[in-house]
Scaffold this motif. Structure first.
Motif, PDB file in Angstrom:
ATOM      1  N   PHE A   1       4.685  -6.997   1.939  1.00 37.51           N
ATOM      2  CA  PHE A   1       4.810  -6.876   3.397  1.00 37.51           C
ATOM      3  C   PHE A   1       4.988  -8.231   4.081  1.00 37.51           C
TER       4      PHE A   1
ATOM      5  N   ASP B   1      20.867  -8.574  -1.813  1.00 41.55           N
ATOM      6  CA  ASP B   1      21.367  -7.411  -2.546  1.00 41.55           C
ATOM      7  C   ASP B   1      20.321  -6.831  -3.491  1.00 41.55           C
ATOM      8  N   GLY B   2      19.099  -6.772  -3.005  1.00 39.52           N
ATOM      9  CA  GLY B   2      18.058  -6.141  -3.802  1.00 39.52           C
ATOM     10  C   GLY B   2      17.525  -6.984  -4.940  1.00 39.52           C
TER      11      GLY B   2
ATOM     12  N   ALA C   1       8.641  -5.541   4.596  1.00 38.12           N
ATOM     13  CA  ALA C   1       8.790  -4.112   4.363  1.00 38.12           C
ATOM     14  C   ALA C   1      10.232  -3.621   4.529  1.00 38.12           C
ATOM     15  N   PRO C   2      10.998  -4.130   5.512  1.00 43.27           N
ATOM     16  CA  PRO C   2      12.355  -3.591   5.682  1.00 43.27           C
ATOM     17  C   PRO C   2      13.263  -3.838   4.469  1.00 43.27           C
ATOM     18  N   GLN C   3      12.863  -4.735   3.589  1.00 42.66           N
ATOM     19  CA  GLN C   3      13.670  -4.964   2.387  1.00 42.66           C
ATOM     20  C   GLN C   3      13.389  -3.909   1.322  1.00 42.66           C
ATOM     21  N   LEU C   4      12.347  -3.106   1.546  1.00 42.15           N
ATOM     22  CA  LEU C   4      11.897  -2.168   0.516  1.00 42.15           C
ATOM     23  C   LEU C   4      12.040  -0.750   1.034  1.00 42.15           C
ATOM     24  N   GLY C   5      12.003   0.183   0.106  1.00 46.35           N
ATOM     25  CA  GLY C   5      12.181   1.584   0.488  1.00 46.35           C
ATOM     26  C   GLY C   5      10.946   2.140   1.158  1.00 46.35           C
ATOM     27  N   PRO C   6      11.124   3.106   2.063  1.00 47.82           N
ATOM     28  CA  PRO C   6       9.981   3.687   2.780  1.00 47.82           C
ATOM     29  C   PRO C   6       8.995   4.394   1.850  1.00 47.82           C
ATOM     30  N   GLU C   7       9.486   4.987   0.772  1.00 46.99           N
ATOM     31  CA  GLU C   7       8.565   5.682  -0.128  1.00 46.99           C
ATOM     32  C   GLU C   7       7.664   4.663  -0.831  1.00 46.99           C
ATOM     33  N   PHE C   8       8.271   3.577  -1.246  1.00 42.69           N
ATOM     34  CA  PHE C   8       7.501   2.516  -1.895  1.00 42.69           C
ATOM     35  C   PHE C   8       6.519   1.887  -0.906  1.00 42.69           C
ATOM     36  N   ASN C   9       6.985   1.640   0.303  1.00 42.20           N
ATOM     37  CA  ASN C   9       6.130   1.010   1.313  1.00 42.20           C
ATOM     38  C   ASN C   9       4.891   1.834   1.596  1.00 42.20           C
TER      39      ASN C   9
END
Lengths: 397, 550
Positions: free
Chosen positions: B304, B274-275, B309-317
Motif C-alpha cells: 500500500f 507494466d506490472g 494499491a492502484p498498481q495492484l488488483g482489487p481482489e488482492f488489495n
C-alpha cells in the motif's frame, strides 16, 4: 416484501395486469395491460415510459475519479468528455465480466455509474489508495426511460433549460421538468431513439405526470419489462445473468465470459500504459482468442411453421421473449446455445442471441436451432447475422 | 548507471539474510535502510547515555546455528550466551520459580510446588523438543503452494513429508492434534501447578493479541521452541554485544561478499512498470534501477505504501487490507544502578524473568486488549542483557528491557495520537475533553506497570535511574511496523504457511513481477529467525533460473 420505487404511486394504479416482478428488490411491472404488445408498439411507433429506478447507481467524486473509472471499466474513461455517457462492461482480474452498465461523466471529477447489481464494495476496493469517494446513490435517484420515435418531441416540450433536440447519441445534459432539476441522457435499452431521465425521488411523481400529460398527444404508454425484453433483443443488447453470467454468480469456471466472448470486444480499449482491472488477462485473450464467441441468429420462420403444421398446429411460439437456453447444432454436434430469443414483431422474424464456438460466430454461417413441438425435439435451420437486428436511423440522428 | 541484480528495501535481519545468500551467489546487491543502523527491530542502540540497549527484540534463541555457515559469518560470528537460568517466574512476595538449563535443578525447583509436575517435566521437555523438531521441517521448507497444486509442487512436498515421517509417524499425527490447541488446554493436559502453567503459557503469547485460552496457542509455543534446546520452555539464547550483534554479523557477511548497504536512505516508492518492478525511488528523488526488488517491510506497508494499491488488483488489495496486524506489546527499557533485589539475582534473572503467575492472570491481562484497552495488571517479560554482556552499560549499571502485554495499537475509543496532541477535536457528539490522548493512556499504562513491578519485584523502582517506553505506536513510526505488529502479521493458524502473507501468494512472490517479499510477513513468520529471508533468497534464485515458472 418488495420495495416500491418513487414512481409506485403512479405505476401501481396503472398496472391493470397486476403482473409484477422482483427487480433488485423492487416491484417492477412486467406489463401494465394484460399483454405487452401494445407497450412494445408504443416503443417502436410512439413512446414507451419505463420505470428504471431499481438500477444501481453510484456516484464517484474526487481528483482521481477519472482514474478510478478508467481502472474499473474496460473502456477508456479518460476518452469520455464531460457531458457524455459510456456503455461499458467491467471485469475481474481474470478478465471475466462482472457486470455492464453506463458511465455518465457529470464533470471533470464526477461520474455516475449504473449497474444491474450491487457493486459498491468492488468499486471501493478498486478505489483503495486513490482520491475518489464512491457513494451508493441508488435510493437518492429515481429514473425513467422514455423510449421511442416521439420521445424527443415529448421531451422538447417538457424539459426547460436544456436543448434536448441538440443532445447527441450518448450525450448528457442538465435541465428541469417543471420545478424539478433533472439529468437527461440520450441512452436506453431498446435500440431506438430514446432518453433516460434522472431525478431526485421527491420530484419523481411530478416528472412522471408532466411526461404523461404531454405524452398523451404522442402515443406515450407506460411500458413494462416484457416489452423491454423484446425490444432489447431486437437491439442486440445483453442482459446480465441471461446472456452472460457474472463472474460473481457463475457456479463453474466455464460459465464465465470475457467481453470478447460476449461480443463486447469493441469495448475493450487498451492503450500503452493503461492498467485496468483484467487488462493483462484480456491482452492475453486478444493474442490467443477464446474458442467461444457471440452471435445473433435468425431462425428460418417457414421451417418453424412447417414443423408445427406437420402435427396440425399453427406455430405456437411464445409471443414474449424467452430466456431459456436452447442448444445449437452444426454437423450433428452441439456448437453453442441460445441465451435469449423472441419473435420480433417489427421484423416478423424469429431472432436469438447466442453463445457459439468462435468458428461459427461469423455472419453468414448456418447452424441448427433446436425446436420442441409438443414434446418432440426437432431442429430448424438458422443463420448467423449481424446485431443489432433492428437499428433505426433515428436512434443516432 | 550501475544496475543492481537486487535492491532490498529495509535492513532488518531477514533482508540481511536474503542479501547474504544472494551476494554469495555473486549477485550485485544493494540494501537500503531508512534508519541509521541495520537490524530493524533486531538492533542494539544507545538509548541511555553510554548504554547499548536491545531496542525491541531481545532473544536470539530462534536463530539456528547451522545458518552461521550458510550465511558465511566467518570471523564476524557473534558470541553466544546461554545463561544458567532459562526463565524465572515471579510469584509475588519474593517467591519465584526458576527453570534452569540443568534439568535436575529445574526438577528440584518445580518439586517445591508440585511433586507430580516435577516428575512429568523431563518428559514434557522431550515432548516439546520432539514436536518442535517436526514443526521445524515445515519451517525449513517453502510453504506448499496449495492454491496452485501442480505436479511440480506436489513433488516439492515429498522431501519435507519424508523428513517429517522419518521423525516418527505417530509424532506427526500428535503434532497435527496439538497445533490448533489453546496453550491452556495443552498445559492442563500436562500439569497441575498454576505457577508452572502460567509461566510456560507465556511462550504462546508473542505474535498474537490473544491470551492463553485462544486457539493456536500450542502452535506458537512449539514455534518458539524450534530453535532447539527449549528446556521445556522456549529456545532462548543471547548475544555478546546484544541482539544487534547478529544483525551486524549478517551485514558484515553480506558486505564481505560485495553487497552494498546504505543506511539513512529511505525508499519512497517501489517503481513498477507494466506490472513488473523496475527499481526503487529514494526519498531524495534518486532512482535506483534493479533487476528485482525485495522488500523486507511488512506486506501492507510494501503493497500500500511502497507499491501503491492502484498498481495492484482489487481482489488482492482486499486480502492485504484484511491481514490481521495487531501490535499489543509495549517495550519498557530501564536503566538501573543495581540488579533488582532478589536472592541469587545474578543467576535467577539472567534468563526471561516473567510476571505470569497463573493462566488466569494472563487471560485477564489479555481481556483488556480484546476491548481496545491496556491491561490494568499487565504481563511482563524482563530481560537484563547486562547479565550477558556487562560492557553494554557502564560499570555498576544494569539495563532491563521489559516486554509488556497488553498495550493494543488499536485503542478504543480511538485516542488522539501523540503524547502532546493538540486540543480534543471540537464539535460532534463527543463532549470536549472526552477523547483520550494516546499519551495519557500510555502514561496510565506505565503507572500500572510500576504497580506490577512493585508487586512482583519489590524494590526495583528505587534502583531506576532512567526509563523509556516504546508503545506499539512508536514501533510503527520508528521501525515501520504496521500497527506496531512486530511479527508483520499475527501468527494465527489462518495466517500461516501458504496463507502467509495472503492466500494464493505464498512463496515470497507478489502480483508484481520481480517484486519479492522476504520479511516476517512471509512463511514461516516472525521472530529473529532469518528463516523467511533465507527461503526468500532461494525462491528469488529459483525465479531467475526458471523465469517462466512463476
Amino acid at each position: 416484501m418488495l420495495l416500491e420505487t418513487p414512481f409506485h404511486p403512479r405505476t401501481a394504479p396503472l398496472c391493470r395486469s397486476r403482473r409484477w416482478r422482483n427487480w433488485s428488490g423492487y416491484a417492477s411491472a412486467l406489463t401494465y395491460e394484460p399483454g405487452h404488445e401494445y407497450e412494445y408498439y408504443a416503443v417502436r411507433s410512439g413512446a414507451g415510459l419505463f420505470d428504471i429506478s431499481p438500477l444501481r447507481k453510484y456516484e464517484i467524486a474526487g481528483t482521481d475519479a477519472a482514474a478510478l473509472v478508467d481502472r474499473v471499466v474496460t473502456r477508456s474513461a479518460f476518452d469520455c468528455p464531460v457531458g457524455m455517457v459510456l456503455y461499458t462492461p467491467w471485469c475481474d482480474e481474470a478478465g471475466k465480466m462482472i457486470d455492464d452498465g453506463t458511465v455518465q461523466r457529470l464533470g471533470a471529477d464526477t461520474f455516475r455509474v449504473t449497474s444491474a447489481d450491487p457493486c459498491l464494495r468492488w468499486l471501493q476496493d478498486c478505489a483503495l489508495g486513490m482520491d475518489a469517494a464512491v457513494r451508493d446513490v441508488t435510493r437518492e435517484l429515481a429514473a425513467l426511460a422514455l423510449q421511442g420515435p416521439t420521445s424527443r418531441e415529448i421531451l422538447e416540450r417538457v424539459v426547460t433549460g436544456a436543448d434536448v433536440a441538440a443532445l447527441p447519441f450518448f450525450g448528457l445534459t442538465g435541465g428541469s421538468i417543471g420545478v424539478a432539476p433533472v439529468t437527461v441522457t440520450r441512452t436506453g435499452y431498446t435500440g431506438d431513439l430514446g432518453y433516460e431521465i434522472w431525478v431526485r425521488p421527491e420530484n419523481a411523481v411530478g416528472v412522471w405526470d408532466a411526461l404523461a400529460e404531454v405524452g398523451r398527444g404522442y402515443g406515450l404508454a407506460p411500458a413494462g419489462l416484457d416489452a423491454l425484453d423484446v425490444a432489447r433483443i431486437e437491439a442486440g443488447l445483453l442482459l446480465k445473468d441471461v446472456d452472460y453470467v457474472s463472474t460473481w454468480t457463475a457456479l463453474i469456471e466455464s460459465r464465465k465470459s470475457s467481453p470478447y466472448e460476449a461480443g463486447l470486444g469493441w469495448a475493450v480499449q487498451p492503450r500503452p500504459g493503461r492498467d485496468f482491472v483484467g487488462s493483462r488477462a484480456l491482452a492475453r485473450e486478444a493474442a490467443a482468442p477464446s474458442e467461444w464467441g457471440f452471435a445473433g441468429l435468425e431462425v428460418e420462420w417457414p421451417h418453424i411453421e412447417k414443423r408445427f403444421a406437420a402435427v396440425g398446429l399453427p406455430p405456437l411460439v411464445a409471443g414474449r421473449a424467452s430466456r431459456e437456453a436452447v442448444p445449437i447444432y452444426a454437423g450433428g454436434k452441439q456448437v453453442g446455445y441460445v441465451t435469449s430469443s423472441t419473435f420480433s414483431p417489427i421484423l416478423k422474424k424469429y431472432i436469438a442471441l447466442a453463445t457459439v464456438r468462435r468458428e461459427f460466430a461469423r455472419p453468414g454461417h448456418r447452424v441448427k436451432f433446436e425446436l420442441t413441438v409438443e414434446f418432440v425435439r426437432h431442429t430448424v435451420p438458422a443463420r448467423v447475422v449481424r446485431t443489432p437486428f433492428f437499428d433505426p436511423v433515428r436512434k443516432r440522428r | 548507471m550501475k544496475k543492481y541484480d537486487a535492491v532490498l528495501v529495509g535492513a532488518g535481519h531477514n533482508a540481511l539474510a536474503t542479501a547474504c545468500v544472494l551476494a554469495r551467489r555473486g549477485w550485485k546487491v544493494l540494501v537500503l535502510e531508512r534508519r541509521g543502523v541495520v537490524g530493524g527491530a533486531a538492533a542494539t542502540e544507545e538509548v541511555f547515555p553510554g548504554c547499548r540497549v536491545n531496542v525491541a527484540a531481545q532473544d536470539a534463541g530462534l536463530f539456528r546455528r547451522d545458518f552461521v555457515d550458510e550465511f558465511g559469518f566467518g570471523a564476524s560470528a557473534p558470541g553466544w550466551v546461554h545463561p544458567p537460568a532459562v526463565a524465572t517466574s515471579l510469584l509475588g512476595g519474593g517467591d519465584g520459580l526458576t527453570l534452569w538449563r540443568d534439568p535436575a535443578a529445574t526438577q528440584g525447583e518445580i518439586a517445591r510446588h508440585s511433586r507430580a509436575d516435577a516428575n512429568r517435566f523431563p518428559e514434557w521437555a522431550d515432548y516439546l523438543d520432539a514436536m518442535a523438531r517436526i514443526l521445524r521441517v515445515g519451517l525449513d521448507h517453502p510453504a506448499p503452494a496449495l492454491h496452485d497444486f501442480t505436479r511440480r509442487e506436489r513433488l516439492r512436498l515429498l522431501r519435507p513429508l519424508a523428513q517429517a515421517a522419518r521423525l516418527g509417524r505417530r509424532r506427526v499425527v500428535e503434532l497435527l492434534r496439538v497445533l490448533p490447541l489453546p496453550a491452556r488446554d495443552l498445559l492442563d493436559d500436562w500439569f497441575a501447578g498454576d505457577a508452572l502453567k502460567g509461566m510456560l503459557a507465556t511462550t504462546a503469547l508473542p505474535g498474537a493479541s490473544h491470551g492463553p485460552g485462544a486457539m493456536g496457542g500450542a502452535f506458537r509455543m512449539l514455534y518458539h521452541a524450534t530453535g532447539g534446546q527449549a528446556h521445556g520452555f522456549r529456545s532462548t539464547s543471547f548475544l555478546e554485544g546484544g541482539i544487534g550483534a547478529l544483525s551486524e554479523a549478517l551485514a558484515a557477511a553480506a558486505r564481505a561478499r560485495g553487497a552494498e548497504i546504505r543506511t539513512g536512505t529511505e525508499v519512497e516508492r517501489i517503481l513498477v512498470e507494466d506490472g513488473a518492478a523496475t527499481g526503487v525511488l529514494l526519498a531524495g528523488r534518486e532512482e535506483i534501477p534493479a533487476h528485482c526488488v525485495v522488500s523486507g517491510a511488512d506486506p501492507r506497508r510494501t503493497f500500500f505504501d511502497l507499491v501503491g494499491a492502484p498498481q495492484l488488483g482489487p481482489e488482492f488489495n482486499r486480502k492485504v487490507a484484511s491481514i490481521q496486524m495487531r501490535g499489543t506489546t509495549a517495550i519498557l527499557h530501564l536503566l538501573l544502578d543495581d540488579l533488582p533485589p532478589l536472592d541469587d539475582a545474578e543467576q535467577r534473572l539472567a534468563g526471561h524473568t516473567l510476571v505470569a503467575p497463573s493462566l488466569d492472570y494472563l487471560e485477564r491481562a489479555s481481556d483488556a486488549a480484546k476491548y481496545g484497552r491496556c491491561s490494568p495488571r499487565p504481563h511482563l517479560d524482563i530481560v537484563i542483557p547486562t547479565l550477558h554482556d556487562p560492557t553494554l552499560a557502564p560499570p555498576g549499571r544494569h539495563i532491563a528491557s521489559i516486554q509488556i502485554r497488553y498495550a493494543p495499537y488499536h485503542l478504543r475509543p480511538a485516542p488522539v495520537r501523540g503524547p502532546h496532541a493538540g486540543p480534543s477535536p471540537p464539535g460532534g457528539d463527543i463532549a470536549p475533553g472526552a477523547t483520550p490522548r494516546a499519551g495519557d493512556i500510555f502514561d496510565e499504562f506505565l503507572a500500572r506497570t510500576w504497580d506490577t513491578l512493585d508487586e512482583f519485584l519489590p524494590g526495583t523502582r528505587d534502583r531506576i535511574l532512567d526509563h523509556r517506553l516504546i508503545t506499539p505506536l512508536d514501533l510503527e513510526s520508528e521501525f515501520g511496523l504496521t500497527c506496531g505488529d512486530e511479527y508483520h502479521g499475527q501468527m494465527g493458524l489462518d495466517q500461516l504457511a501458504f496463507m502467509r502473507p495472503v492466500a494464493g501468494w505464498a512463496r515470497h512472490r507478489t502480483p508484481v513481477e520481480r517484486l519479492f517479499l522476504c520479511g516476517a510477513g512471509t512463511h514461516p513468520g516472525g521472530g529473529v529467525t532469518c528463516m523467511p529471508g533465507r527461503l526468500a533468497a532461494r525462491e528469488i534464485l529459483r525465479a531467475r533460473r526458471h523465469p517462466a515458472r512463476s
